[in-house]
Design a protein around this motif. Structure first.
Motif, mmCIF file in Angstrom:
data_model
loop_
_atom_site.group_PDB
_atom_site.id
_atom_site.type_symbol
_atom_site.label_atom_id
_atom_site.label_comp_id
_atom_site.label_asym_id
_atom_site.label_seq_id
_atom_site.Cartn_x
_atom_site.Cartn_y
_atom_site.Cartn_z
ATOM 1 N N ILE A 1 32.299 41.823 -28.332
ATOM 2 C CA ILE A 1 33.136 41.516 -29.461
ATOM 3 C C ILE A 1 31.396 40.592 -29.898
ATOM 4 O O ILE A 1 31.804 39.768 -31.060
ATOM 5 C CB ILE A 1 33.387 40.702 -28.308
ATOM 6 N N VAL A 2 30.267 40.647 -29.172
ATOM 7 C CA VAL A 2 29.503 39.544 -29.927
ATOM 8 C C VAL A 2 28.967 40.119 -31.491
ATOM 9 O O VAL A 2 28.578 39.607 -32.517
ATOM 10 C CB VAL A 2 28.203 39.123 -28.833
ATOM 11 N N GLU A 3 29.077 41.232 -31.331
ATOM 12 C CA GLU A 3 28.539 41.952 -33.038
ATOM 13 C C GLU A 3 29.424 41.975 -33.448
ATOM 14 O O GLU A 3 29.376 41.878 -35.115
ATOM 15 C CB GLU A 3 27.723 43.240 -32.251
ATOM 16 N N ASN A 4 30.768 41.859 -33.790
ATOM 17 C CA ASN A 4 32.006 41.370 -34.785
ATOM 18 C C ASN A 4 32.418 40.291 -34.274
ATOM 19 O O ASN A 4 33.572 40.230 -35.418
ATOM 20 C CB ASN A 4 33.208 42.758 -33.354
ATOM 21 N N LEU A 5 32.210 39.949 -33.893
ATOM 22 C CA LEU A 5 32.459 38.214 -34.441
ATOM 23 C C LEU A 5 32.814 37.538 -35.374
ATOM 24 O O LEU A 5 32.913 36.804 -36.244
ATOM 25 C CB LEU A 5 31.513 36.588 -33.027
ATOM 26 N N TYR A 6 31.242 38.235 -36.581
ATOM 27 C CA TYR A 6 31.313 37.307 -37.525
ATOM 28 C C TYR A 6 32.755 38.145 -38.332
ATOM 29 O O TYR A 6 32.534 37.407 -39.735
ATOM 30 C CB TYR A 6 29.312 37.656 -38.388
ATOM 31 N N TRP A 7 32.925 39.117 -38.413
ATOM 32 C CA TRP A 7 34.018 39.617 -38.869
ATOM 33 C C TRP A 7 35.395 38.961 -38.525
ATOM 34 O O TRP A 7 37.068 39.095 -39.133
ATOM 35 C CB TRP A 7 34.520 40.533 -39.396
ATOM 36 N N LEU A 8 35.435 38.645 -37.217
ATOM 37 C CA LEU A 8 37.364 38.595 -36.810
ATOM 38 C C LEU A 8 37.440 37.195 -36.514
ATOM 39 O O LEU A 8 36.500 35.662 -37.648
ATOM 40 C CB LEU A 8 36.648 38.004 -35.243
ATOM 41 N N PRO A 9 39.081 37.050 -37.421
ATOM 42 C CA PRO A 9 40.035 35.907 -38.182
ATOM 43 C C PRO A 9 39.348 34.640 -37.445
ATOM 44 O O PRO A 9 39.511 34.216 -35.525
ATOM 45 C CB PRO A 9 40.859 36.524 -37.996
ATOM 46 N N MET A 10 39.540 33.128 -38.061
ATOM 47 C CA MET A 10 38.882 32.133 -36.736
ATOM 48 C C MET A 10 39.912 31.585 -35.575
ATOM 49 O O MET A 10 40.239 30.944 -34.914
ATOM 50 C CB MET A 10 39.535 30.785 -37.858
#
Length: 155
Positions: free
Chosen positions: A88-97
């Motif tokens: 999750i940490v490496e993918n947070l930048y693109w996850l919707p708000m």
């Protein structure tokens, strides 16, 4: 997940008391609100800024906003991200708000329309935060034209 995300038999408000790393598979999957935003193709510029488009993964069911072949998705879409407590940490930048995974990771409350709160999987659509009815399948749009389909959050 193709038909519905199973949420029966879960401990009430488990996400508030259990660390993400301790969630079982059903609890983890239940954090998905079913909005479909993660299945939208995204554009990333050289600065790392990510823009969502209305161009959806070929497996997204545009009506229920879930993957039409979730268990076998990697056979058809090898680049599909497997979101886990470890990734999750490496993918947070693109996850919707509004993403349930993001909110729980950031120790923020889920929205009232999240099915874990409302008890109704349709509440995400009724609240107008899903991509229902607004997507175009990726096979209908040339990748060079994706920028013409950029959308802004919140939906």
């Amino acid at each position: 997940m193709s038909a519905e995300i199973p949420r029966d038999g879960l401990t009430p408000r488990f996400w508030e008391t259990k660390p993400m790393s301790k969630l079982n598979k059903q609890e983890w999957e239940a954090l998905c609100d079913g909005c479909g935003k993660c299945c939208l193709n995204k554009l990333e510029d050289e600065d790392g800024t990510v823009a969502m488009t209305r161009v959806a993964c070929r497996l997204l069911d545009g009506e229920n906003c879930l993957c039409s072949n979730y268990p076998n998705r990697h056979k058809f879409v090898p680049e599909c991200i497997v979101l886990t407590p470890k990734t999750i940490v490496e993918n947070l930048y693109w996850l919707p708000m509004t993403c349930g995974y993001r909110l729980v990771h950031e120790r923020r409350p889920l929205y009232d329309w999240h099915p874990l709160i409302s008890g109704d999987p349709a509440s995400v659509h009724e609240a107008g935060v899903s991509v229902r009815g607004m997507t175009i399948p990726e096979f209908q749009v040339d990748e060079d034209d994706w920028e013409d389909y950029i959308i802004e959050e919140p939906l």
